[in-house]
Design an enzyme around this catalytic site. Structure first.
Site, PDB file in Angstrom:
ATOM      1  N   GLU A   1      -4.525 -10.052   5.971  1.00 15.09           N
ATOM      2  CA  GLU A   1      -4.364 -11.237   5.105  1.00 15.09           C
ATOM      3  C   GLU A   1      -3.106 -11.994   5.557  1.00 15.09           C
ATOM      4  O   GLU A   1      -2.032 -11.401   5.666  1.00 15.09           O
ATOM      5  CB  GLU A   1      -4.214 -10.811   3.637  1.00 15.09           C
ATOM      6  CG  GLU A   1      -5.497 -10.258   3.035  1.00 15.09           C
ATOM      7  CD  GLU A   1      -5.320  -9.712   1.617  1.00 15.09           C
ATOM      8  OE1 GLU A   1      -6.251  -9.832   0.810  1.00 15.09           O
ATOM      9  OE2 GLU A   1      -4.248  -9.139   1.320  1.00 15.09           O
TER      10      GLU A   1
ATOM     11  N   ASN B   1      -6.334  -6.601  -2.810  1.00 15.48           N
ATOM     12  CA  ASN B   1      -5.787  -5.727  -3.849  1.00 15.48           C
ATOM     13  C   ASN B   1      -6.063  -6.256  -5.255  1.00 15.48           C
ATOM     14  O   ASN B   1      -6.224  -5.474  -6.194  1.00 15.48           O
ATOM     15  CB  ASN B   1      -4.295  -5.491  -3.638  1.00 15.48           C
ATOM     16  CG  ASN B   1      -4.047  -4.556  -2.462  1.00 15.48           C
ATOM     17  OD1 ASN B   1      -4.932  -3.812  -2.069  1.00 15.48           O
ATOM     18  ND2 ASN B   1      -2.861  -4.610  -1.888  1.00 15.48           N
TER      19      ASN B   1
ATOM     20  N   SER C   1       2.150  -5.512  -0.291  1.00 11.27           N
ATOM     21  CA  SER C   1       0.796  -5.466  -0.832  1.00 11.27           C
ATOM     22  C   SER C   1       0.608  -6.451  -1.974  1.00 11.27           C
ATOM     23  O   SER C   1      -0.504  -6.929  -2.203  1.00 11.27           O
ATOM     24  CB  SER C   1       0.499  -4.078  -1.395  1.00 11.27           C
ATOM     25  OG  SER C   1       0.752  -3.112  -0.448  1.00 11.27           O
TER      26      SER C   1
ATOM     27  N   HIS D   1      -0.444  -9.066   6.086  1.00  8.07           N
ATOM     28  CA  HIS D   1      -0.741  -7.854   5.324  1.00  8.07           C
ATOM     29  C   HIS D   1      -1.887  -7.049   5.931  1.00  8.07           C
ATOM     30  O   HIS D   1      -3.022  -7.521   5.976  1.00  8.07           O
ATOM     31  CB  HIS D   1      -1.067  -8.252   3.868  1.00  8.07           C
ATOM     32  CG  HIS D   1      -1.361  -7.090   2.995  1.00  8.07           C
ATOM     33  ND1 HIS D   1      -2.342  -7.103   2.031  1.00  8.07           N
ATOM     34  CD2 HIS D   1      -0.809  -5.847   2.944  1.00  8.07           C
ATOM     35  CE1 HIS D   1      -2.371  -5.928   1.424  1.00  8.07           C
ATOM     36  NE2 HIS D   1      -1.461  -5.147   1.956  1.00  8.07           N
TER      37      HIS D   1
HETATM   38  N1  CAA Z   1      -4.928   6.813  11.118  1.00  6.45           N
HETATM   39  C1  CAA Z   1      -5.456   6.392  12.285  1.00  6.45           C
HETATM   40  N2  CAA Z   1      -6.766   6.471  12.582  1.00  6.45           N
HETATM   41  C2  CAA Z   1      -7.560   7.017  11.659  1.00  6.45           C
HETATM   42  C3  CAA Z   1      -7.084   7.490  10.428  1.00  6.45           C
HETATM   43  C4  CAA Z   1      -5.698   7.374  10.170  1.00  6.45           C
HETATM   44  N3  CAA Z   1      -5.169   7.756   9.012  1.00  6.45           N
HETATM   45  N4  CAA Z   1      -8.129   7.975   9.726  1.00  6.45           N
HETATM   46  C5  CAA Z   1      -9.215   7.820  10.489  1.00  6.45           C
HETATM   47  N5  CAA Z   1      -8.875   7.235  11.647  1.00  6.45           N
HETATM   48  C6  CAA Z   1      -9.781   6.854  12.735  1.00  6.45           C
HETATM   49  C7  CAA Z   1     -10.386   8.052  13.410  1.00  6.45           C
HETATM   50  O1  CAA Z   1      -9.588   8.524  14.475  1.00  6.45           O
HETATM   51  C8  CAA Z   1     -11.704   7.491  13.904  1.00  6.45           C
HETATM   52  O2  CAA Z   1     -11.464   6.759  15.097  1.00  6.45           O
HETATM   53  P1  CAA Z   1     -12.604   6.689  16.235  1.00  6.45           P
HETATM   54  O3  CAA Z   1     -13.835   6.117  15.583  1.00  6.45           O
HETATM   55  O4  CAA Z   1     -12.002   5.792  17.285  1.00  6.45           O
HETATM   56  O5  CAA Z   1     -12.796   8.088  16.679  1.00  6.45           O
HETATM   57  C9  CAA Z   1     -12.100   6.452  12.834  1.00  6.45           C
HETATM   58  O6  CAA Z   1     -10.883   6.145  12.152  1.00  6.45           O
HETATM   59  C10 CAA Z   1     -13.103   7.026  11.868  1.00  6.45           C
HETATM   60  O7  CAA Z   1     -12.522   8.192  11.305  1.00  6.45           O
HETATM   61  P2  CAA Z   1     -13.339   9.490  10.911  1.00  6.45           P
HETATM   62  O8  CAA Z   1     -14.595   9.560  11.735  1.00  6.45           O
HETATM   63  O9  CAA Z   1     -12.415  10.659  10.930  1.00  6.45           O
HETATM   64  O10 CAA Z   1     -13.631   9.290   9.375  1.00  6.45           O
HETATM   65  P3  CAA Z   1     -14.418   8.175   8.634  1.00  6.45           P
HETATM   66  O11 CAA Z   1     -15.551   7.640   9.436  1.00  6.45           O
HETATM   67  O12 CAA Z   1     -14.649   8.790   7.319  1.00  6.45           O
HETATM   68  O13 CAA Z   1     -13.367   6.988   8.495  1.00  6.45           O
HETATM   69  C11 CAA Z   1     -11.659   5.823   7.325  1.00  6.45           C
HETATM   70  C12 CAA Z   1     -12.110   7.173   7.886  1.00  6.45           C
HETATM   71  C13 CAA Z   1     -11.474   4.835   8.488  1.00  6.45           C
HETATM   72  C14 CAA Z   1     -10.340   6.044   6.603  1.00  6.45           C
HETATM   73  C15 CAA Z   1     -12.797   5.304   6.370  1.00  6.45           C
HETATM   74  O14 CAA Z   1     -13.113   6.307   5.431  1.00  6.45           O
HETATM   75  C16 CAA Z   1     -12.448   4.045   5.641  1.00  6.45           C
HETATM   76  O15 CAA Z   1     -12.510   2.944   6.193  1.00  6.45           O
HETATM   77  N6  CAA Z   1     -12.065   4.163   4.349  1.00  6.45           N
HETATM   78  C17 CAA Z   1     -11.712   3.027   3.488  1.00  6.45           C
HETATM   79  C18 CAA Z   1     -10.300   2.628   3.760  1.00  6.45           C
HETATM   80  C19 CAA Z   1      -9.888   1.466   2.911  1.00  6.45           C
HETATM   81  O16 CAA Z   1     -10.578   0.973   2.032  1.00  6.45           O
HETATM   82  N7  CAA Z   1      -8.661   0.989   3.173  1.00  6.45           N
HETATM   83  C20 CAA Z   1      -8.067  -0.086   2.427  1.00  6.45           C
HETATM   84  C21 CAA Z   1      -7.097   0.484   1.469  1.00  6.45           C
HETATM   85  S1  CAA Z   1      -6.294  -0.769   0.518  1.00  6.45           S
HETATM   86  C22 CAA Z   1      -4.937  -1.131   1.409  1.00  6.45           C
HETATM   87  O17 CAA Z   1      -4.616  -0.570   2.413  1.00  6.45           O
HETATM   88  C23 CAA Z   1      -4.168  -2.258   0.858  1.00  6.45           C
HETATM   89  C24 CAA Z   1      -2.769  -2.008   0.536  1.00  6.45           C
HETATM   90  O18 CAA Z   1      -2.034  -2.969   0.493  1.00  6.45           O
HETATM   91  C25 CAA Z   1      -2.267  -0.678   0.151  1.00  6.45           C
END
Ligand code: CAA
Length: 269
Positions: A139, A177, A106, A127
């Site tokens: 990325e 990030n 990250s 990434h």
């Molecule tokens: N694993 C796999 N699939 C997942 C999941 C998980 N943990 N969580 C949700 N999903 C899938 C669901 O199965 C669903 O799929 P379908 O549309 O095909 O049915 C889809 O994602 C949408 O999920 P939900 O309807 O249950 O919930 P939601 O609409 O609230 O979406 C979310 C959940 C995708 C997590 C959404 O809230 C989101 O995009 N959040 C922001 C995430 C974000 O910002 N991530 C970046 C973090 S920073 C990072 O990762 C960098 C690093 O280096 C650490």
């Protein structure tokens, strides 16, 4: 994250070997992939034959030697430079010379991993974002040592797995990030100050900015240990106080409350 990456690769019709230190942790990752796919089948978004095809493309291994014929190896272990460097030394000994050795770090400097292998030109960052199955961005991180061929092949790979690739130089936090974590850290500061409750801060950022989740839900998703190490690295690189991890984050990590993966972080699951 490793299971999510393997699923994305397998879905694109490529073979993925999920290598873990123990059979048990490899099995846990595959179980997560299997249950995610099962949910999609239940929702009618995936048919059973496609699910079987995806799962058939994923095999597991504990021995690093199993990766010997891979064209691309993506490391996704703990955010600890010494651990990653040792893994790169070990990969260097088993990987075919044409393989790209990529890190899913990250924030750690990719060049620090490149410099421990015999062909540093084949090392870059690839990434992914949480959850890797869902978020479109990858990325592609270019350390000063990487060759054009390594970057070009990584760009092609990212396209082939259906993700949107962006190119970025090897600076702490890359693009996402470096911009995201001051915001998350300042949300914790606001909670510590008593400006608003955690629930209200999350509701505010969802409703006020149309973000899919608020900062505390997102910290729990990313993992509080991962978030702490990202902030520590960013703070050490830039010296900006906005990156200095807030005491509440350190305390939760010390208590073993690491977010969703331990069923408790800022929230309890
Ligand atoms: N694993 C796999 N699939 C997942 C999941 C998980 N943990 N969580 C949700 N999903 C899938 C669901 O199965 C669903 O799929 P379908 O549309 O095909 O049915 C889809 O994602 C949408 O999920 P939900 O309807 O249950 O919930 P939601 O609409 O609230 O979406 C979310 C959940 C995708 C997590 C959404 O809230 C989101 O995009 N959040 C922001 C995430 C974000 O910002 N991530 C970046 C973090 S920073 C990072 O990762 C960098 C690093 O280096 C650490």
């Amino acid at each position: 994250m490793a299971g999510g990456i393997a699923e994305v690769v397998a879905r694109a019709g490529m073979r993925a070997i999920l290598r873990a230190r123990s059979e048990a942790s490899a099995a846990t990752a595959v179980k997560q992939v299997t249950s995610g796919l099962a949910r999609q089948v239940d929702k009618g978004k995936l048919d059973a034959a496609e699910r079987d095809r995806i799962l058939a493309n994923i095999t597991t291994a504990t021995d690093l030697g199993a990766l010997g014929a891979c064209d691309i190896i993506i490391e996704s272990v703990v955010e600890d430079l010494a651990t990653k460097q040792q893994l790169f030394r070990d990969l260097d000994a088993v990987a075919t010379p044409r393989a790209i050795l990529a890190t899913n770090t990250s924030t750690l400097p990719v060049v620090e991993m490149a410099k421990v292998v015999r062909q540093p030109e084949r090392v870059c960052g690839i990434h992914f974002f949480n959850p890797a199955q869902v978020l479109p961005l990858v990325e592609i991180v270019r350390p000063i040592t990487a060759s054009d061929d390594t970057i070009n092949r990584s760009v092609t790979f990212v396209k082939a797995i259906g993700k949107d690739g962006v190119n970025v130089l090897d600076r702490a936090g890359f693009i996402v990030n470096a911009l995201l974590f001051p915001y998350l850290n300042n949300a914790i500061r606001m909670l510590e100050d008593g400006t608003a409750s955690m629930e209200d801060i999350d509701t505010a950022m969802k409703g006020g900015c149309n973000f899919p989740m608020g900062p505390f839900a997102l910290l729990d998703l990313v993992g509080l240990d991962t978030s702490l190490s990202i902030l520590d690295t960013l703070h050490a690189s830039f010296g900006d106080e906005n990156f200095a991890p807030r005491p509440m984050l350190r305390k939760l990590v010390a208590e073993g409350r690491l977010g969703r993966k331990t069923k408790a972080g800022f929230y309890v699951y």
